[in-house]
Design a protein around this motif. Structure first.
Motif, PDB file in Angstrom:
ATOM      1  N   LEU A  86      41.455  38.709  45.602  1.00  0.00           N
ATOM      2  CA  LEU A  86      41.852  39.033  46.957  1.00  0.00           C
ATOM      3  C   LEU A  86      41.161  38.148  47.983  1.00  0.00           C
ATOM      4  O   LEU A  86      41.728  37.806  49.004  1.00  0.00           O
ATOM      5  N   VAL A  87      39.943  37.797  47.677  1.00  0.00           N
ATOM      6  CA  VAL A  87      39.149  37.075  48.648  1.00  0.00           C
ATOM      7  C   VAL A  87      39.499  35.606  48.625  1.00  0.00           C
ATOM      8  O   VAL A  87      38.798  34.788  48.052  1.00  0.00           O
TER       9      VAL A  87
ATOM     10  N   SER B 252      45.841  45.708  44.011  1.00  0.00           N
ATOM     11  CA  SER B 252      44.694  45.568  43.121  1.00  0.00           C
ATOM     12  C   SER B 252      44.538  44.123  42.722  1.00  0.00           C
ATOM     13  O   SER B 252      45.501  43.404  42.505  1.00  0.00           O
ATOM     14  N   SER B 253      43.316  43.706  42.635  1.00  0.00           N
ATOM     15  CA  SER B 253      43.101  42.353  42.137  1.00  0.00           C
ATOM     16  C   SER B 253      42.747  42.485  40.677  1.00  0.00           C
ATOM     17  O   SER B 253      42.108  43.440  40.273  1.00  0.00           O
TER      18      SER B 253
ATOM     19  N   HIS C 227      40.953  40.417  39.235  1.00  0.00           N
ATOM     20  CA  HIS C 227      39.644  39.770  39.090  1.00  0.00           C
ATOM     21  C   HIS C 227      39.618  38.692  38.030  1.00  0.00           C
ATOM     22  O   HIS C 227      38.597  38.451  37.416  1.00  0.00           O
TER      23      HIS C 227
ATOM     24  N   ASP D 223      41.147  42.313  30.933  1.00  0.00           N
ATOM     25  CA  ASP D 223      41.187  43.755  30.744  1.00  0.00           C
ATOM     26  C   ASP D 223      41.374  44.462  32.078  1.00  0.00           C
ATOM     27  O   ASP D 223      41.894  45.549  32.150  1.00  0.00           O
ATOM     28  N   PHE D 224      40.969  43.800  33.110  1.00  0.00           N
ATOM     29  CA  PHE D 224      41.145  44.439  34.406  1.00  0.00           C
ATOM     30  C   PHE D 224      42.624  44.462  34.760  1.00  0.00           C
ATOM     31  O   PHE D 224      43.126  45.408  35.332  1.00  0.00           O
TER      32      PHE D 224
ATOM     33  N   THR E 132      44.054  47.326  33.005  1.00  0.00           N
ATOM     34  CA  THR E 132      43.651  48.568  33.660  1.00  0.00           C
ATOM     35  C   THR E 132      44.507  48.815  34.891  1.00  0.00           C
ATOM     36  O   THR E 132      45.005  49.915  35.106  1.00  0.00           O
ATOM     37  N   SER E 133      44.662  47.782  35.687  1.00  0.00           N
ATOM     38  CA  SER E 133      45.448  47.924  36.903  1.00  0.00           C
ATOM     39  C   SER E 133      46.874  48.314  36.580  1.00  0.00           C
ATOM     40  O   SER E 133      47.455  49.197  37.201  1.00  0.00           O
TER      41      SER E 133
END
Lengths: 344, 344
Positions: free
Chosen positions: A71-72, A97-98, A100, A104-105, A108-109
């Motif tokens: 996001l950043v 949601s990012s 990242h 795995d993120f 998850t998202s």
DNA sequence: TTGAAAGCGCTAACAT
DNA sequence: ATGTTAGCGCTTTCAA
């Protein structure tokens, strides 16, 4: 804290819950007088419908999920802007949601969103994902991919024409008379990066300009990698006269490296980038780059996603949209400044 | 698209839905063998729990709402970063929305979130909001305010110490020997802005330095306003030797105006900002400014919100946290550069 | 026009 | 250890 439900309103109004529901949602026929009374009571009680329950019942949430690598970053922020705007117009909300950049993120998202929280998702996977097909096939709702590789053909995707943009900016360099042109690559598992390189190379080929191996250095879209990439490019006996950084952030890093080496841009070495992030207008000399219609990208994705959700487009039918890029000529390529101090 | 629910699993496994629920959620006792079987079937069927239904039943969503004035801005990007990080650690998700600086949009966002979609919200209202108390009182869930004015005492808030930061950076200017110091203000309905001005003024007072009215010009935190503010400041017979821009973006605008007027920074006029956005390191000369612990701000807000949600803190009890700021000395104030080309 | 009742998919007592 | 039974708050047939 506070909680008021339809039952309370129904009780006060002396009607059934069903009638309250009709009155409140505007659907179904309710006597004007009854409706008025219900509305008044709802207001008085500060009633707020529970959209979660509503969603459960209606089997739709009016929410769109958005998953981005991060996001950043100016690029993504603009993207989100476009997405939000368009979603807002359609009375939809965004669950953002990012991922990242971590795998795995991302999962998850996706799980989170797909578990009934959204009606569809917009997914931008930065890396090449082999299992994107599997993800899409197991999906519980429509998906629109952003900047998916051309090899992905399992669902809808909205993309920018990296090839064309890279071709154009490279050709511009050639027209300046440069023949020794180097390139700082993006991540090697990144689709955008690959396409940009393809465009770059094609432009050189088209003009019969050779590309020595030493003129191609690795990078990963970060400023730091641009810094080192530039150093590597310029620390050889045979130096390029111009450099194509595959994105603006790396061009920025190259600027700093140039400054440190006492090299002037564009007199000693021309630099061009890709993306047209805001920063590219602020730095001096202003950066010649390729404009990517970022917000438009987001808007289009939303638009198509909504069509799928609303049944106007088939989620199983692959669909591909390619947005064109545009050359932004500023100073770093050797052109003279059109406006002395940038736009205020 | 696909949809599998517990009932289907229960049927296949020859058990009740309740048992499936227990096995899947891990709570409650289930025979190991039974659980295995259930898990296997769930896997095979590609079952995904419906968290909406789950939330309805558990009366919690594990989601935090975040409302900011806007998204496309370095400051907010960093804020979101901090918030996301902390939320992720607590297994919570973020429902993000920008209020687009428009009032009705703020209300819409609040409604959306409060209608059962989140367990709590983090709200940053840029302007002074008279009805914040009302909003909080009608709220259906705990709220943490970001940079709320000190007059707000109806709920929890996490803030940065604008006063102290402005005082420090102004004092630094004084120590350089400047006595004619001007200021470009932020929006006049903005709390941060007011506090920064208070700190600025206090520092001048503390050193017995007068502040002519002509040294105070309006602005609104945008680059453009910094540009014009600078022009106004410098177009008078009595010119300031140093300028405090109440945020970095306006300082940036001032830079451009200076460049256009042929004024050198800091030789002809010193400039300092506030926020320490990334850009402040990139521009030349590098900008002396006040560091605001943005990510920390977000993290703290999440932490406290979770405490309220989990009943460890009382949502009705006002709570106020003030984060300290730090002076970042770079070149634009007249100090010599510590590192020649910034951090790479 | 209004009400009764059956869900939506899941959790949580309370029984067994 | 497992099943039964109420809901959670709302929508939506189907009757009345």
């Amino acid at each position: 804290m506070k909680k008021v439900d339809m039952a309370q309103i129904a009780a006060r109004a002396g009607v059934s819950i069903a009638t309250v529901s009709r009155a409140l949602s505007g659907s179904g026929r309710v006597r004007a007088e009854t409706r008025r009374r219900i509305l008044a009571i709802a207001e008085e009680l500060n009633y707020r419908p529970n959209s979660i329950a509503r969603g459960l019942s209606r089997r739709r949430t009016d929410t769109l999920g958005v998953i981005l690598p991060e996001l950043v970053d100016e690029f993504f922020m603009d993207l989100v802007q476009g997405i939000e705007e368009e979603a807002y117009r359609a009375n939809r909300y965004i669950l953002l949601s990012s991922s990242h950049r971590q795998r795995d993120f991302l999962r998850t998202s996706l799980e989170f969103m797909m578990s009934g929280r959204v009606d569809g998702v917009i997914l931008m996977a930065s890396q090449r994902m082999n299992d994107i097909e599997e993800i899409v096939s197991r999906s519980r709702c429509p998906i629109v991919l952003l900047n998916a590789g051309s090899h992905v053909a399992c669902t809808a995707s909205v993309n920018v024409d990296n090839y064309q943009g890279a071709f154009a900016v490279t050709e511009h360099l050639v027209q300046h008379g440069y023949r020794k042109i180097g390139v700082i690559l993006g991540p090697d598992d990144n689709y955008d990066s690959a396409e940009r390189f393809r465009g770059f190379r094609a432009a050189l080929d088209a003009h019969g300009i050779p590309l020595p191996e030493s003129f191609v250095v690795a990078g990963d879209f970060t400023k730091t990698s641009g810094f080192y990439g530039f150093n590597r490019l310029m620390s050889q006996s045979q130096r390029p006269e111009a450099i194509f950084a595959e994105n603006d952030m790396m061009a920025l890093g190259a600027y700093e490296a140039a400054s440190r080496l006492g090299l002037r841009i564009p007199q000693d070495v021309a630099i061009v980038g890709f993306d047209d992030i805001r920063l590219s207008r602020y730095i001096r000399p202003t950066l010649t780059t390729v404009h990517v219609p970022i917000e438009e990208l987001g808007r289009r994705a939303v638009r198509y996603l909504l069509q799928m959700i609303d049944g106007e487009a088939d989620p199983h039918q692959p669909y591909r949209l390619e947005l064109t890029t545009g050359l932004i000529i500023r100073e770093s390529c050797g052109c003279s400044p059109s406006a002395p101090y940038g736009v205020v």
